[in-house]
Design an enzyme around this catalytic site. Structure first.
Site, PDB file in Angstrom:
ATOM      1  N   LYS A   1      45.552  64.899  43.404  1.00 15.61           N
ATOM      2  CA  LYS A   1      46.309  65.776  44.662  1.00 15.61           C
ATOM      3  C   LYS A   1      46.921  64.821  45.739  1.00 15.61           C
ATOM      4  O   LYS A   1      48.005  65.147  46.281  1.00 15.61           O
ATOM      5  CB  LYS A   1      45.237  66.384  45.355  1.00 15.61           C
ATOM      6  CG  LYS A   1      44.171  67.263  44.452  1.00 15.61           C
ATOM      7  CD  LYS A   1      43.083  68.245  45.255  1.00 15.61           C
ATOM      8  CE  LYS A   1      42.074  67.376  45.781  1.00 15.61           C
ATOM      9  NZ  LYS A   1      41.120  66.669  44.765  1.00 15.61           N
TER      10      LYS A   1
ATOM     11  N   ARG B   1      38.020  74.468  50.202  1.00 19.36           N
ATOM     12  CA  ARG B   1      37.368  74.168  49.446  1.00 19.36           C
ATOM     13  C   ARG B   1      35.877  75.001  48.996  1.00 19.36           C
ATOM     14  O   ARG B   1      34.823  74.588  48.184  1.00 19.36           O
ATOM     15  CB  ARG B   1      36.552  72.540  49.789  1.00 19.36           C
ATOM     16  CG  ARG B   1      37.159  71.342  48.784  1.00 19.36           C
ATOM     17  CD  ARG B   1      36.893  70.235  49.668  1.00 19.36           C
ATOM     18  NE  ARG B   1      36.542  69.047  48.551  1.00 19.36           N
ATOM     19  CZ  ARG B   1      37.232  68.082  48.597  1.00 19.36           C
ATOM     20  NH1 ARG B   1      38.457  67.974  49.395  1.00 19.36           N
ATOM     21  NH2 ARG B   1      37.066  67.093  47.819  1.00 19.36           N
TER      22      ARG B   1
ATOM     23  N   ARG C   1      39.803  53.191  41.089  1.00 23.66           N
ATOM     24  CA  ARG C   1      40.218  52.868  42.677  1.00 23.66           C
ATOM     25  C   ARG C   1      39.286  52.287  43.480  1.00 23.66           C
ATOM     26  O   ARG C   1      39.317  51.566  44.428  1.00 23.66           O
ATOM     27  CB  ARG C   1      40.577  54.429  42.931  1.00 23.66           C
ATOM     28  CG  ARG C   1      41.220  54.322  44.465  1.00 23.66           C
ATOM     29  CD  ARG C   1      41.424  55.554  45.077  1.00 23.66           C
ATOM     30  NE  ARG C   1      40.481  56.524  45.326  1.00 23.66           N
ATOM     31  CZ  ARG C   1      40.773  57.829  45.426  1.00 23.66           C
ATOM     32  NH1 ARG C   1      41.734  58.450  45.676  1.00 23.66           N
ATOM     33  NH2 ARG C   1      39.653  58.869  45.568  1.00 23.66           N
TER      34      ARG C   1
ATOM     35  N   ARG D   1      36.819  52.813  49.637  1.00 22.09           N
ATOM     36  CA  ARG D   1      36.095  54.252  49.713  1.00 22.09           C
ATOM     37  C   ARG D   1      34.931  54.285  49.240  1.00 22.09           C
ATOM     38  O   ARG D   1      34.532  53.801  48.121  1.00 22.09           O
ATOM     39  CB  ARG D   1      36.861  55.183  49.165  1.00 22.09           C
ATOM     40  CG  ARG D   1      37.752  55.952  50.096  1.00 22.09           C
ATOM     41  CD  ARG D   1      38.858  57.011  49.479  1.00 22.09           C
ATOM     42  NE  ARG D   1      38.011  58.345  48.998  1.00 22.09           N
ATOM     43  CZ  ARG D   1      38.428  59.405  48.912  1.00 22.09           C
ATOM     44  NH1 ARG D   1      39.996  59.358  48.858  1.00 22.09           N
ATOM     45  NH2 ARG D   1      37.763  60.349  48.470  1.00 22.09           N
TER      46      ARG D   1
ATOM     47  N   ARG E   1      30.256  64.430  43.555  1.00 26.25           N
ATOM     48  CA  ARG E   1      31.201  65.016  43.910  1.00 26.25           C
ATOM     49  C   ARG E   1      31.880  66.131  43.132  1.00 26.25           C
ATOM     50  O   ARG E   1      32.655  67.357  43.393  1.00 26.25           O
ATOM     51  CB  ARG E   1      32.525  64.115  44.262  1.00 26.25           C
ATOM     52  CG  ARG E   1      32.174  63.410  45.640  1.00 26.25           C
ATOM     53  CD  ARG E   1      32.734  61.877  45.585  1.00 26.25           C
ATOM     54  NE  ARG E   1      34.360  62.147  45.661  1.00 26.25           N
ATOM     55  CZ  ARG E   1      35.335  61.322  45.446  1.00 26.25           C
ATOM     56  NH1 ARG E   1      34.771  59.886  45.253  1.00 26.25           N
ATOM     57  NH2 ARG E   1      36.505  61.279  45.448  1.00 26.25           N
TER      58      ARG E   1
END
Ligand code: AP5
Length: 191
Positions: A14, A89, A128, A134, A146
């Protein structure tokens, strides 16, 4: 106004595709994840509250993110359209967004939903996590949490927009440019 929801599970691309889409279509990018990380970086009370949820891979309470989106809409009165990334969401967020847009005499034009297999999502996010800083990307258990949150609470948001015939599925695997072309193919006739 052209208002797009770019939808999909964590790691579906996204954020990556949003950057290309806002450059091409001149939309205002509203990413609740980015807004929340900004609050955390500034150590605001909202950020400190949100961090507790994000570090566990859980969704932040609806009222927090709805308030942020409401302010962001008000702060961009001359926008020609918005790209919503990571929002709504939950069904409650979707209903709140519809109300906010109705007040501005506009609505969601289309939801484009990126389809990516679960193992690909996990591998992208772990990769990532090696460099992103993160905290929710470094631990595979948190990444899977998640994805569970997505299935339990977020997937239903697509059902909400399906009722209004506003959902289009787009292949989210392949090169970034191929996926972007797939998104543009759906956007161009609707702009
Ligand atoms: P958020 O920041 O929204 O993150 P997310 O949805 O979990 O997803 P990501 O940003 O990690 O993935 P993405 O789909 O944007 O993919 P990206 O392009 O980055 O949310 C984080 C947290 O904030 C949530 O868990 C929640 O706690 C909270 N939150 C946020 N919004 C909320 C809301 N509305 N309500 C409640 N809580 C909320 O790509 C991922 C990786 O894959 C990158 O490294 C990228 O380079 C790579 N990649 C992209 N495309 C490809 C490709 N085609 N091939 C290979 N790799 C690719």
């Amino acid at each position: 106004m052209f208002n797009l929801i770019l939808f999909g599970p964590p790691g579906s691309g996204k954020g990556t595709q949003s950057e290309k889409l806002i450059a091409s279509y001149g939309l205002i990018h509203l990413s609740t994840g980015d807004l929340l990380r900004n609050e955390i970086a500034r150590q605001t009370p909202l950020g400190l509250e949100a961090k507790n949820f994000m570090d566990k891979g859980r969704l932040v309470p609806d009222e927090v993110v709805i308030g942020m989106i409401s302010s962001a809409l008000d702060n961009n009165p001359n926008a020609k359209g918005f790209l919503f990334d990571g929002f709504p969401r939950t069904a409650a967020q979707a209903e709140a967004l519809d109300k906010l847009l109705t007040l501005k005499q506009t609505s969601i034009t289309v939801m484009l939903a990126l389809e990516v297999g679960e193992e690909e999502l996990v591998q992208r996010l772990l990769k990532r996590g090696k460099t992103s800083g993160r905290s929710d990307d470094t631990n595979e258990a948190i990444i899977r949490e998640r994805i569970v949150e997505y299935h339990n609470k977020t997937a239903a948001v697509a059902d909400y927009y399906l009722k209004f015939n506003k959902v289009v599925m787009v292949k989210g695997e392949g090169s970034v440019d191929e996926i972007f072309a797939g998104l543009c193919k759906e956007i161009d006739p609707r702009v």
